[in-house]
Design a protein around this motif. Sequence first.
Motif, PDB file in Angstrom:
ATOM      1  N   ALA A   1      -8.642   7.870   8.076  1.00  0.00           N
ATOM      2  CA  ALA A   1      -8.871   7.986   6.635  1.00  0.00           C
ATOM      3  C   ALA A   1      -7.857   7.104   5.916  1.00  0.00           C
ATOM      4  O   ALA A   1      -6.700   6.991   6.332  1.00  0.00           O
ATOM      5  CB  ALA A   1      -8.727   9.437   6.182  1.00  0.00           C
ATOM      6  N   CYS A   2      -8.310   6.469   4.843  1.00  0.00           N
ATOM      7  CA  CYS A   2      -7.453   5.607   4.035  1.00  0.00           C
ATOM      8  C   CYS A   2      -7.402   6.164   2.618  1.00  0.00           C
ATOM      9  O   CYS A   2      -8.444   6.361   1.991  1.00  0.00           O
ATOM     10  CB  CYS A   2      -7.998   4.181   4.020  1.00  0.00           C
ATOM     11  SG  CYS A   2      -7.952   3.399   5.645  1.00  0.00           S
ATOM     12  N   GLN A   3      -6.182   6.418   2.138  1.00  0.00           N
ATOM     13  CA  GLN A   3      -6.003   6.991   0.806  1.00  0.00           C
ATOM     14  C   GLN A   3      -5.684   5.888  -0.202  1.00  0.00           C
ATOM     15  O   GLN A   3      -4.876   4.995   0.072  1.00  0.00           O
ATOM     16  CB  GLN A   3      -4.876   8.024   0.804  1.00  0.00           C
ATOM     17  CG  GLN A   3      -5.147   9.254   1.662  1.00  0.00           C
ATOM     18  CD  GLN A   3      -4.805   9.041   3.118  1.00  0.00           C
ATOM     19  OE1 GLN A   3      -3.818   8.396   3.437  1.00  0.00           O
ATOM     20  NE2 GLN A   3      -5.607   9.587   4.013  1.00  0.00           N
ATOM     21  N   PHE A   4      -6.298   5.999  -1.387  1.00  0.00           N
ATOM     22  CA  PHE A   4      -6.121   5.021  -2.453  1.00  0.00           C
ATOM     23  C   PHE A   4      -5.636   5.708  -3.730  1.00  0.00           C
ATOM     24  O   PHE A   4      -5.990   6.866  -3.988  1.00  0.00           O
ATOM     25  CB  PHE A   4      -7.443   4.312  -2.750  1.00  0.00           C
ATOM     26  CG  PHE A   4      -7.959   3.477  -1.619  1.00  0.00           C
ATOM     27  CD1 PHE A   4      -7.669   2.124  -1.546  1.00  0.00           C
ATOM     28  CD2 PHE A   4      -8.747   4.050  -0.624  1.00  0.00           C
ATOM     29  CE1 PHE A   4      -8.153   1.351  -0.503  1.00  0.00           C
ATOM     30  CE2 PHE A   4      -9.233   3.286   0.417  1.00  0.00           C
ATOM     31  CZ  PHE A   4      -8.941   1.938   0.482  1.00  0.00           C
TER      32      PHE A   4
ATOM     33  N   LEU B   1      -4.054   0.809  -1.615  1.00  0.00           N
ATOM     34  CA  LEU B   1      -4.042   1.625  -0.401  1.00  0.00           C
ATOM     35  C   LEU B   1      -2.641   2.188  -0.228  1.00  0.00           C
ATOM     36  O   LEU B   1      -1.674   1.436  -0.150  1.00  0.00           O
ATOM     37  CB  LEU B   1      -4.416   0.761   0.809  1.00  0.00           C
ATOM     38  CG  LEU B   1      -4.383   1.430   2.181  1.00  0.00           C
ATOM     39  CD1 LEU B   1      -5.440   2.531   2.285  1.00  0.00           C
ATOM     40  CD2 LEU B   1      -4.577   0.390   3.282  1.00  0.00           C
ATOM     41  N   ILE B   2      -2.514   3.518  -0.179  1.00  0.00           N
ATOM     42  CA  ILE B   2      -1.173   4.130  -0.129  1.00  0.00           C
ATOM     43  C   ILE B   2      -0.927   4.939   1.138  1.00  0.00           C
ATOM     44  O   ILE B   2       0.218   5.314   1.416  1.00  0.00           O
ATOM     45  CB  ILE B   2      -0.914   5.036  -1.351  1.00  0.00           C
ATOM     46  CG1 ILE B   2      -1.912   6.202  -1.382  1.00  0.00           C
ATOM     47  CG2 ILE B   2      -0.953   4.219  -2.641  1.00  0.00           C
ATOM     48  CD1 ILE B   2      -1.518   7.300  -2.355  1.00  0.00           C
TER      49      ILE B   2
ATOM     50  N   ASN C   1       2.720   6.572   5.526  1.00  0.00           N
ATOM     51  CA  ASN C   1       2.865   6.458   4.081  1.00  0.00           C
ATOM     52  C   ASN C   1       3.171   4.996   3.780  1.00  0.00           C
ATOM     53  O   ASN C   1       4.264   4.515   4.094  1.00  0.00           O
ATOM     54  CB  ASN C   1       3.985   7.372   3.593  1.00  0.00           C
ATOM     55  CG  ASN C   1       4.129   7.362   2.088  1.00  0.00           C
ATOM     56  OD1 ASN C   1       3.954   6.337   1.430  1.00  0.00           O
ATOM     57  ND2 ASN C   1       4.475   8.507   1.520  1.00  0.00           N
ATOM     58  N   LEU C   2       2.217   4.291   3.193  1.00  0.00           N
ATOM     59  CA  LEU C   2       2.407   2.867   2.955  1.00  0.00           C
ATOM     60  C   LEU C   2       3.337   2.582   1.789  1.00  0.00           C
ATOM     61  O   LEU C   2       3.758   1.437   1.601  1.00  0.00           O
ATOM     62  CB  LEU C   2       1.057   2.179   2.726  1.00  0.00           C
ATOM     63  CG  LEU C   2       0.296   1.770   3.992  1.00  0.00           C
ATOM     64  CD1 LEU C   2      -0.057   2.965   4.855  1.00  0.00           C
ATOM     65  CD2 LEU C   2      -0.949   0.970   3.651  1.00  0.00           C
ATOM     66  N   LEU C   3       3.670   3.600   1.015  1.00  0.00           N
ATOM     67  CA  LEU C   3       4.619   3.423  -0.088  1.00  0.00           C
ATOM     68  C   LEU C   3       6.057   3.456   0.410  1.00  0.00           C
ATOM     69  O   LEU C   3       6.894   2.683  -0.040  1.00  0.00           O
ATOM     70  CB  LEU C   3       4.409   4.510  -1.141  1.00  0.00           C
ATOM     71  CG  LEU C   3       3.023   4.556  -1.805  1.00  0.00           C
ATOM     72  CD1 LEU C   3       2.929   5.756  -2.740  1.00  0.00           C
ATOM     73  CD2 LEU C   3       2.740   3.263  -2.558  1.00  0.00           C
TER      74      LEU C   3
ATOM     75  N   LYS D   1       6.992  -1.649   8.235  1.00  0.00           N
ATOM     76  CA  LYS D   1       6.903  -2.490   7.049  1.00  0.00           C
ATOM     77  C   LYS D   1       5.443  -2.743   6.737  1.00  0.00           C
ATOM     78  O   LYS D   1       4.694  -3.240   7.571  1.00  0.00           O
ATOM     79  CB  LYS D   1       7.630  -3.815   7.288  1.00  0.00           C
ATOM     80  CG  LYS D   1       8.530  -4.217   6.149  1.00  0.00           C
ATOM     81  CD  LYS D   1       9.281  -5.487   6.460  1.00  0.00           C
ATOM     82  CE  LYS D   1      10.156  -5.835   5.262  1.00  0.00           C
ATOM     83  NZ  LYS D   1      10.894  -7.081   5.479  1.00  0.00           N
ATOM     84  N   PHE D   2       5.018  -2.355   5.544  1.00  0.00           N
ATOM     85  CA  PHE D   2       3.639  -2.560   5.125  1.00  0.00           C
ATOM     86  C   PHE D   2       3.621  -3.436   3.880  1.00  0.00           C
ATOM     87  O   PHE D   2       4.336  -3.168   2.917  1.00  0.00           O
ATOM     88  CB  PHE D   2       2.971  -1.224   4.779  1.00  0.00           C
ATOM     89  CG  PHE D   2       2.885  -0.263   5.925  1.00  0.00           C
ATOM     90  CD1 PHE D   2       1.981  -0.464   6.950  1.00  0.00           C
ATOM     91  CD2 PHE D   2       3.704   0.846   5.974  1.00  0.00           C
ATOM     92  CE1 PHE D   2       1.886   0.432   8.004  1.00  0.00           C
ATOM     93  CE2 PHE D   2       3.621   1.750   7.022  1.00  0.00           C
ATOM     94  CZ  PHE D   2       2.703   1.545   8.034  1.00  0.00           C
TER      95      PHE D   2
END
Length: 200
Positions: A90-93, A104-105, A126-128, A161-162
């Motif tokens: 799942a990809c959260q936005f 995308l977060i 967590n991409l943040l 690192k994203f």
Amino acid sequence: MKKILALITILGISTFAFAQDKLVKDIDFDGKKDTVYIDQKALQIVCRLSTQNFKKLRSKTIEMSSDDTYIKSTRNGFELTINWMRAGYACQFRYEKAEKRIRLIGITEYAFGNAANDGSGEASANLLTGDYIGNWHYFDHLANNEKGELVKIPTIKTRMKFSKIYLEQFSEESYFSYQTQLEDIVESHKTAEKNRRAKK
């Protein structure tokens, strides 16, 4: 893991059906309803935001999915969920007010592995913040007097690192590039656990 993903890709390309046609909610936090849906002809996520005069904001083409792919609401935005028979992600936005773009977060994933549950587990990123947490297993054929045993790898917690990924840049490659980064990390933790158990 690569073999599993390759098989999923082959099986997944043949179907593309969605459980939810349209999500209606305030995505851009202005008190007005926006819409998010998947254009089944173009195979793209489409967002229409009130702050942008309901102009169609589109992702890149999402060629791979399953018969259980859908959009659902989350606390701060929405999520694209793709489930296959024995794995999914799942990809959260979330809408970024300062940038006026949908970003995308987060990414979550799970797998049941093979029949012995080798490769099973779940993870989230967590991409943040760059925080990654993974709980994975492997099957040790020599354990338990060679009857075999499913072994849990100690929880993996690491920083990754994203780069920023916005809706218009997003495709299934966004997930697979993240997944590729993790292969060496998971494999090194698996090797460390094998070595630890071998010393007992």
